[in-house]
Design an enzyme around this catalytic site. Structure first.
Site, PDB file in Angstrom:
ATOM      1  N   GLU A  82       0.950   3.508  -7.377  1.00 24.97           N
ATOM      2  CA  GLU A  82       0.818   3.805  -8.799  1.00 24.97           C
ATOM      3  C   GLU A  82       1.274   5.204  -9.191  1.00 24.97           C
ATOM      4  O   GLU A  82       0.611   5.880  -9.983  1.00 24.97           O
ATOM      5  CB  GLU A  82      -0.644   3.603  -9.209  1.00 24.97           C
ATOM      6  CG  GLU A  82      -1.656   4.561  -8.565  1.00 24.97           C
ATOM      7  CD  GLU A  82      -2.209   4.160  -7.213  1.00 24.97           C
ATOM      8  OE1 GLU A  82      -3.216   4.738  -6.794  1.00 24.97           O
ATOM      9  OE2 GLU A  82      -1.638   3.268  -6.553  1.00 24.97           O
ATOM     10  N   HIS A  88      -1.653  -4.679 -11.477  1.00 25.25           N
ATOM     11  CA  HIS A  88      -2.537  -3.785 -10.721  1.00 25.25           C
ATOM     12  C   HIS A  88      -2.066  -2.331 -10.867  1.00 25.25           C
ATOM     13  O   HIS A  88      -2.870  -1.441 -11.177  1.00 25.25           O
ATOM     14  CB  HIS A  88      -2.544  -4.207  -9.248  1.00 25.25           C
ATOM     15  CG  HIS A  88      -3.459  -3.388  -8.393  1.00 25.25           C
ATOM     16  ND1 HIS A  88      -4.780  -3.723  -8.200  1.00 25.25           N
ATOM     17  CD2 HIS A  88      -3.265  -2.250  -7.695  1.00 25.25           C
ATOM     18  CE1 HIS A  88      -5.352  -2.813  -7.419  1.00 25.25           C
ATOM     19  NE2 HIS A  88      -4.445  -1.909  -7.097  1.00 25.25           N
ATOM     20  N   GLU A  89      -0.772  -2.101 -10.667  1.00 30.95           N
ATOM     21  CA  GLU A  89      -0.263  -0.715 -10.734  1.00 30.95           C
ATOM     22  C   GLU A  89      -0.358  -0.151 -12.156  1.00 30.95           C
ATOM     23  O   GLU A  89      -0.658   1.024 -12.345  1.00 30.95           O
ATOM     24  CB  GLU A  89       1.171  -0.630 -10.197  1.00 30.95           C
ATOM     25  CG  GLU A  89       1.372  -1.154  -8.771  1.00 30.95           C
ATOM     26  CD  GLU A  89       0.373  -0.632  -7.739  1.00 30.95           C
ATOM     27  OE1 GLU A  89      -0.173   0.467  -7.920  1.00 30.95           O
ATOM     28  OE2 GLU A  89       0.120  -1.349  -6.754  1.00 30.95           O
ATOM     29  N   HIS A 112      -3.801   1.111 -12.808  1.00 30.00           N
ATOM     30  CA  HIS A 112      -4.075   2.414 -12.183  1.00 30.00           C
ATOM     31  C   HIS A 112      -3.780   3.584 -13.132  1.00 30.00           C
ATOM     32  O   HIS A 112      -4.283   4.690 -12.914  1.00 30.00           O
ATOM     33  CB  HIS A 112      -3.231   2.596 -10.918  1.00 30.00           C
ATOM     34  CG  HIS A 112      -3.913   2.169  -9.665  1.00 30.00           C
ATOM     35  ND1 HIS A 112      -5.155   2.641  -9.296  1.00 30.00           N
ATOM     36  CD2 HIS A 112      -3.518   1.337  -8.672  1.00 30.00           C
ATOM     37  CE1 HIS A 112      -5.497   2.104  -8.126  1.00 30.00           C
ATOM     38  NE2 HIS A 112      -4.527   1.313  -7.730  1.00 30.00           N
ATOM     39  N   GLU A 143      -9.995   1.618  -6.717  1.00 29.94           N
ATOM     40  CA  GLU A 143      -9.457   0.271  -6.479  1.00 29.94           C
ATOM     41  C   GLU A 143     -10.303  -0.867  -7.057  1.00 29.94           C
ATOM     42  O   GLU A 143      -9.764  -1.835  -7.571  1.00 29.94           O
ATOM     43  CB  GLU A 143      -9.215   0.056  -4.987  1.00 29.94           C
ATOM     44  CG  GLU A 143      -8.134   0.987  -4.416  1.00 29.94           C
ATOM     45  CD  GLU A 143      -6.776   0.856  -5.109  1.00 29.94           C
ATOM     46  OE1 GLU A 143      -6.549  -0.093  -5.877  1.00 29.94           O
ATOM     47  OE2 GLU A 143      -5.920   1.741  -4.872  1.00 29.94           O
ATOM     48  N   ASP A 166      -6.151   6.626   6.601  1.00 31.88           N
ATOM     49  CA  ASP A 166      -5.231   5.505   6.846  1.00 31.88           C
ATOM     50  C   ASP A 166      -5.902   4.410   7.678  1.00 31.88           C
ATOM     51  O   ASP A 166      -5.635   3.219   7.500  1.00 31.88           O
ATOM     52  CB  ASP A 166      -3.956   5.972   7.566  1.00 31.88           C
ATOM     53  CG  ASP A 166      -2.999   6.723   6.636  1.00 31.88           C
ATOM     54  OD1 ASP A 166      -3.124   6.568   5.400  1.00 31.88           O
ATOM     55  OD2 ASP A 166      -2.142   7.460   7.139  1.00 31.88           O
ATOM     56  N   TYR A 213     -11.185  -2.636  -2.663  1.00 29.46           N
ATOM     57  CA  TYR A 213     -10.651  -3.455  -3.740  1.00 29.46           C
ATOM     58  C   TYR A 213     -11.608  -4.598  -4.087  1.00 29.46           C
ATOM     59  O   TYR A 213     -12.035  -4.750  -5.226  1.00 29.46           O
ATOM     60  CB  TYR A 213      -9.304  -4.078  -3.326  1.00 29.46           C
ATOM     61  CG  TYR A 213      -8.185  -3.108  -3.054  1.00 29.46           C
ATOM     62  CD1 TYR A 213      -7.107  -3.005  -3.933  1.00 29.46           C
ATOM     63  CD2 TYR A 213      -8.161  -2.318  -1.910  1.00 29.46           C
ATOM     64  CE1 TYR A 213      -6.042  -2.145  -3.684  1.00 29.46           C
ATOM     65  CE2 TYR A 213      -7.111  -1.454  -1.651  1.00 29.46           C
ATOM     66  CZ  TYR A 213      -6.057  -1.366  -2.541  1.00 29.46           C
ATOM     67  OH  TYR A 213      -5.018  -0.516  -2.295  1.00 29.46           O
TER      68      TYR A 213
END
Length: 614
Positions: free
Chosen positions: A268, A292-293, A296, A315, A372, A380
């Site tokens: 995003e 979704h993006e 954001h 998220e 990560d 989410y």
């Protein structure tokens, strides 16, 4: 509250603005950079500034144009190296200083992937893209690399004149590089404060097409028309999101389609969403990634998690908003259907991590944890499930969306923690305090595994998928003749994905069944990446040997981690082909994105040198 993923101390000072001058060297795969950070002291007698760096070569440092002493700490496995800068004077609280750092990135910078011409669609020009989330910006720019600090930025980027540069900002013109007539300087400005992880750059043989009054799509020319078609609903989605969440404050909303090695479905970056080319299947069903993006732009970019431990605030709310956009555009049954699919994704993540793994907490502790490694669908989908559960308790979608919009307005341009969010929830719904008190907050937020409550989603669109999957699960050999192409003729792509997901939750199907499924449905021919991914997983799990090369091909011809990691894992778990999975990974490793390669290596238990653990 400190950020366990950063060395910088945002309680002592905050960055207000970055001024970047970047010169890209494709031959050496480095960026020569100068950054000027405008820093505000938050305490009296301030004279020691600590920045995050990773694998940077620091050339010189000055403060208000006076030389400043600096020292690099020892290297931490994922946090990088702290850069301590001693100012040649003291600041009092509220005073600003401009600190200039001249530096060069490393060819192995974790934020950057340098592609050879052969790795691009056009095959003629090299390509560079960045991916800074969560904590990789420090390998590209020395900064306070924590989402608790937000700043504006201005950038000037010098690139060879055959290439085009774009950034997560508004374009501000271009000119020939006065130092080299073979180069062009592109300028960018980002007037809205944002965290460092949203700084993004792409340089390549890019073209663009207009797809709306405030939107263009960018990619190599080979993809640009296809992308313009695929993302033609962008303005409708933007308007829908504004109706739900308030005005879009970033000006431009462009989409950039990256080369196949991009590790995520989308990213995003403000003004310029990054998207995977796996979305370009001539199938609008994949537009949920863009919804979704777009979402954001409010939840994540405008209101940001204060540390990565509160990633679910980014998220969970973004999935909630994305599905509300889907509800506005395609109806409530569609939202219910997507929510059911999300619950399955959550079950998959919990199964992969293990139900007692603290990384399946909605709010995990990331003390000494690489963000990560913590990345999964938990923030989410567990986040969405909590918000949906609260929606049901508090009066339905309109009422709860009213809260989400109000939360966005309150925390806009800032960062929030779970505690901030929860306190505001309780104050917004003060008339329903009793209802909120009955929620098992500890189980939802600080307990691993599946949530304490499973929402009752409406199965209208899922029923066809459930009944067809049950037919296959219970079928005996003689029943196989009863299946035909017409079984799937009326199913949408979304439903076909759900059908395969349901089968993947069961014990592996007998090989005869999978072969028959290919005979009647011809699933090998599907180009929709979500369908193909699940189908190949199903085949490998049923030990269909012919599917192994197809699965490894999909794992390597694109690099989206959502597909690449599970496909490698499936083949690796098929003991006869374990060595083949390792061989293919080793052969492709150098061409993979550094984050993807590192995580697949962990999945396949390969150490850093490339040797497989016995």
């Amino acid at each position: 509250m400190s950020d366990p993923c950063s060395f910088s101390s945002p309680s002592r000072c905050v960055t207000k603005h970055l001024n970047l001058r970047l010169r890209l060297d494709f031959r050496r795969r480095v960026i020569a950079g100068t950054v000027e950070l405008t820093v505000e002291a938050l305490e009296d007698g301030f004279s020691l500034l600590t920045l995050d760096t990773r694998d940077l070569n620091i050339v010189s440092v000055s403060a208000n144009q006076q030389p400043a002493r600096f020292a690099l700490g020892s290297k931490h496995s994922f946090k990088g190296t702290q850069l301590d800068i001693t100012l040649p004077f003291h600041l009092s609280r509220g005073q600003h200083v401009i600190v200039q750092v001249v530096y060069e990135t490393s060819p192995s910078a974790s934020a950057l992937q340098w592609l050879t011409p052969e790795q691009t669609a056009g095959k003629k020009q090299p390509y560079l893209f960045s991916q800074c989330q969560a904590h990789h910006c420090r390998s590209m720019v020395p900064c306070q690399d924590t989402p608790s600090v937000k700043h504006t930025y201005y950038a000037q980027v010098s690139v060879p004149k055959d290439l085009v540069a774009v950034m997560s900002a508004v374009r501000d013109g271009q000119e020939e590089d006065p130092e080299d007539s073979g180069r062009v300087i592109y300028r960018f400005r980002q007037p809205v404060s944002m965290p460092s992880y949203l700084i993004a750059i792409v340089v390549g043989a890019l073209e663009s097409r207009e797809i709306g009054p405030r939107s263009r799509v960018w990619s190599e020319k080979e993809f640009v028309d296809k992308a313009a078609f695929e993302f033609s609903e962008t303005e409708t989605m933007l308007k829908t999101a504004e109706y739900l969440a308030g005005p879009y404050v970033w000006g431009q909303y462009d989409i950039l389609v990256l080369p196949p090695s991009f590790p995520y479905g989308g990213m995003e970056n403000p003004c310029l969403t990054f998207a995977t080319p796996t979305l370009l299947a001539g199938d609008k069903s994949l537009s949920t990634v863009i919804a979704h993006e777009i979402s954001h732009s409010w939840t994540g970019n405008l209101v940001t998690n204060k540390t990565w431990e509160h990633f679910w605030l980014n998220e969970g709310h973004t999935v909630y908003l994305e599905r509300m956009i889907g509800r506005q555009m395609y109806g409530e049954p569609f939202r219910q259907f997507k929510a059911m699919g999300g619950w399955k994704d959550l079950q998959d993540s919990v199964n992969t991590f293990g139900a007692n793994n603290p990384l399946t907490n909605l709010v995990p502790s990331l003390q000494d944890v690489d963000p990560d490694d913590a990345f999964s669908s938990v923030p989410y989908e567990k986040g969405f499930a909590l918000l949906y559960h609260l929606e049901e308790l508090l009066g339905g979608p309109e009422v709860f969306m009213g809260f989400v919009k109000s939360y966005i307005q309150l925390f806009a341009y800032g960062s929030a923690t779970t505690e901030d969010w929860k306190n505001y929830l309780f104050s917004y719904f003060k008339d329903q305090a009793e209802v909120l008190k009955r929620v098992d907050w500890n189980a939802w937020m600080y307990t691993p595994g599946m949530p304490p409550v499973k929402p009752q989603y409406d199965a209208t669109l899922a029923d066809a998928c459930i009944s067809l999957s049950q037919r296959w699960i219970t079928a005996t050999e003689p029943d196989l003749d009863g299946f035909s192409q017409s079984d799937v003729k009326t199913l949408s792509s979304h439903q076909l994905i759900e059908f395969l997901s349901l089968l993947l939750q069961e014990n592996p199907l007998p090989l005869t069944h999978v072969k028959r499924m290919q005979e009647v449905y011809g699933l090998n021919a599907f180009t929709n990446s979500e369908i193909r991914f699940r189908w190949l997983k199903l085949c490998v799990r049923s030990k269909w040997e012919e599917a192994v090369p197809l699965a490894l091909q999909m794992a390597t011809e694109q690099g989206r981690m959502k597909f690449t990691r599970p496909l490698f894992r499936e083949v690796f778990n098929f003991s006869k082909y374990r060595d083949e999975a390792l061989r293919v990974f080793t052969a492709h490793r150098a061409a993979m994105h550094p984050v993807t390669a590192g995580l697949v290596a962990k999945d396949l238990k390969v150490d850093a040198s490339g040797a497989a653990a016995q």
